[in-house]
Design a protein around this motif. Sequence first.
Motif, short mmCIF file in Angstrom:
data_model
loop_
_atom_site.label_atom_id
_atom_site.label_comp_id
_atom_site.label_asym_id
_atom_site.label_seq_id
_atom_site.Cartn_x
_atom_site.Cartn_y
_atom_site.Cartn_z
N PRO A 130 6.13 33.05 31.10
CA PRO A 130 7.51 32.11 31.12
C PRO A 130 6.29 30.90 31.11
N CYS A 131 5.45 30.87 31.89
CA CYS A 131 4.73 29.34 31.83
C CYS A 131 4.58 28.93 30.23
N PHE A 132 3.95 29.78 29.76
CA PHE A 132 3.93 29.30 28.38
C PHE A 132 5.14 29.01 27.25
N TRP A 133 5.74 29.67 27.07
CA TRP A 133 6.79 30.45 26.58
C TRP A 133 7.98 29.43 26.89
N ILE A 134 8.02 29.36 28.03
CA ILE A 134 9.22 28.90 28.74
C ILE A 134 9.00 26.31 28.75
N TYR A 193 9.48 43.42 31.71
CA TYR A 193 10.58 43.02 31.08
C TYR A 193 10.83 42.27 32.62
N GLN A 194 11.20 42.99 33.72
CA GLN A 194 10.86 43.34 35.09
C GLN A 194 10.47 41.60 35.57
N THR A 195 9.34 41.78 35.11
CA THR A 195 8.46 40.98 35.67
C THR A 195 8.16 39.55 35.11
N PHE A 196 8.25 39.50 33.81
CA PHE A 196 9.22 38.89 32.79
C PHE A 196 10.17 37.67 33.23
N GLU A 197 11.10 38.62 33.53
CA GLU A 197 12.51 38.51 34.13
C GLU A 197 12.37 37.30 36.13
N LEU A 202 11.53 32.29 38.61
CA LEU A 202 10.93 31.14 39.31
C LEU A 202 10.48 29.67 38.98
N GLU A 203 11.00 29.99 37.32
CA GLU A 203 10.47 28.82 36.50
C GLU A 203 11.95 27.59 36.56
N TRP A 204 13.23 28.70 37.28
CA TRP A 204 14.15 27.78 37.29
C TRP A 204 14.15 27.57 38.43
#
Length: 218
Positions: A130-134, A193-197, A202-204
């Motif tokens: 997520p830190c990359f993609w989001i 997926y659960q980890t990614f979610e 946490l990004e939010w």
Amino acid sequence: MTWTTNSWERIAPLYEKIISHPFNKELTDGSLSLDRFSYYIGQDAYYLMEFGRALAIIAGRMENPDYMLAFSRFASGAIVVERALHTGYFKIFGVEKTPAPSPTTNLYTQFLLTKASLSSVEEAVAAVLPCFWIYKKVGDHIYSHQISGQANPYQEWINTYAGEEFGDSVREAITICDNLAAKASPNLQEKMYQTFEMATKLEWMFWDGAYWEEKWPI
């Protein structure tokens, strides 16, 4: 359908909450207060150091030498390239040194370090994705929604995350994650997926904490 395509569809409502957050909306039109952005830059500088540690740990656990090299480059980028941007902003906004982590920053970095060290490599990669993609998605969204001709004091930050160099790293990270997921069991794919979610949530929280300049309660 690839693992990342499916996973993005599942976290799409969370992403919509991220781009509609006041921090990112005000960053888009340049109205975000300097105090809030300064707080964000300080916390992000701390985050990037720990993020770099997590990436280096993952690199050392990779069996595929190409993946090892990729994550070594990612770690270097987090610590050197992106920190250079923050160093510039430190001078502009008078941030004297990297501050102590806020509750959310501490939670997020410990989550990443724990996943990188103790979970499967597949879950570890899903945690940092997520830190990359989001960030790339948010950078592109902000860049494309700016008002033409209107100066934005945060343009350098926007250009960094909407840029092609960062985009190349994002695409490489996505590819590695998909390749790992393709060889994983359905149960492990769901754990990924659960980890990614969780990392997306946490990004939010990281942006929300910056907007409210989060402090420890005691």
